[in-house]
Scaffold this motif. Structure first.
Motif, mmCIF file in Angstrom:
data_model
loop_
_atom_site.group_PDB
_atom_site.id
_atom_site.type_symbol
_atom_site.label_atom_id
_atom_site.label_comp_id
_atom_site.label_asym_id
_atom_site.label_seq_id
_atom_site.Cartn_x
_atom_site.Cartn_y
_atom_site.Cartn_z
ATOM 1 N N ARG A 101 23.590 5.934 5.685
ATOM 2 C CA ARG A 101 22.478 5.626 4.778
ATOM 3 C C ARG A 101 21.400 6.683 4.982
ATOM 4 O O ARG A 101 21.197 7.161 6.083
ATOM 5 N N ASP A 102 20.732 7.034 3.914
ATOM 6 C CA ASP A 102 19.680 8.045 3.947
ATOM 7 C C ASP A 102 18.755 7.782 5.136
ATOM 8 O O ASP A 102 18.187 6.707 5.265
ATOM 9 N N SER A 157 15.894 8.867 5.787
ATOM 10 C CA SER A 157 14.462 8.793 5.492
ATOM 11 C C SER A 157 14.035 7.386 5.072
ATOM 12 O O SER A 157 12.852 7.117 4.927
ATOM 13 N N GLN A 158 14.987 6.476 4.871
ATOM 14 C CA GLN A 158 14.651 5.113 4.452
ATOM 15 C C GLN A 158 14.287 4.249 5.627
ATOM 16 O O GLN A 158 14.745 4.311 6.683
ATOM 17 N N LYS A 183 24.455 -0.076 -0.164
ATOM 18 C CA LYS A 183 23.382 0.102 -1.141
ATOM 19 C C LYS A 183 23.589 1.392 -1.923
ATOM 20 O O LYS A 183 24.328 2.284 -1.489
ATOM 21 N N THR A 184 22.925 1.491 -3.041
ATOM 22 C CA THR A 184 22.970 2.705 -3.837
ATOM 23 C C THR A 184 22.471 3.869 -2.988
ATOM 24 O O THR A 184 21.444 3.759 -2.323
ATOM 25 N N GLY A 185 23.191 4.963 -2.988
ATOM 26 C CA GLY A 185 22.833 6.131 -2.185
ATOM 27 C C GLY A 185 23.546 6.207 -0.857
ATOM 28 O O GLY A 185 23.513 7.245 -0.187
ATOM 29 N N ASP A 186 24.201 5.125 -0.434
ATOM 30 C CA ASP A 186 24.974 5.150 0.807
ATOM 31 C C ASP A 186 26.206 6.031 0.616
ATOM 32 O O ASP A 186 26.696 6.194 -0.499
ATOM 33 N N TYR A 230 21.685 11.364 7.399
ATOM 34 C CA TYR A 230 22.158 9.992 7.249
ATOM 35 C C TYR A 230 22.158 9.302 8.602
ATOM 36 O O TYR A 230 22.516 9.882 9.607
ATOM 37 N N ARG A 231 21.783 8.030 8.610
ATOM 38 C CA ARG A 231 21.870 7.204 9.812
ATOM 39 C C ARG A 231 23.153 6.376 9.692
ATOM 40 O O ARG A 231 23.441 5.828 8.635
#
Length: 122
Positions: free
Chosen positions: A118-119, A121-122, A65-68, A95-96
């Motif tokens: 991936r962020d 906080s998502q 995804k965007t931001g990964d 990041y997770r």
């Protein structure tokens, strides 16, 4: 028996990551004891790593995804092998780990850890 080629590849990867990377942490969260309960235990491991954004052509919106980010982690000095669910802190961002590849070709030598982050906080 460990292959000398992989040891050299590990040393090269470690040198490049040290030169162009940064200090960060890989945090593993151990779940509470299923019988006695308690709180999850977080253990942070220091790491040298390089976080890099994925190219736009690789972003499909489902797997990536965007931001990964793709994070290269030096295997030299790492006490653990980063795995899915671990948290990475780099440059003040969290990041997770979504996917992890230890690049362990001979079953003995981790050349470099390449993870998909991936962020957190998502």
């Amino acid at each position: 028996m460990a292959n000398a080629l992989y040891a050299r590849m590990q040393a090269t990867a470690a040198r490049l990551i040290k030169s162009y990377g940064q200090a960060g942490t890989v945090t593993r969260i151990a779940p509470p004891d299923p019988v006695n309960g308690g709180d999850p235990v977080e253990t942070a491991y220091p790491a040298t790593l390089v976080p890099m954004a994925y190219d736009a052509r690789n972003i499909d919106g489902t797997v990536i995804k965007t931001g990964d980010v793709q994070i290269y982690i030096s295997a030299v000095g790492m006490e653990i092998a980063p795995t899915v669910g671990d948290l990475i802190t780099a440059a003040g961002a969290g990041y997770r780990i979504i996917d992890a590849d230890p690049n362990n070709y001979d079953g003995m030598t981790n050349v470099v850890f390449i993870v998909h982050g991936r962020d957190a906080s998502q």
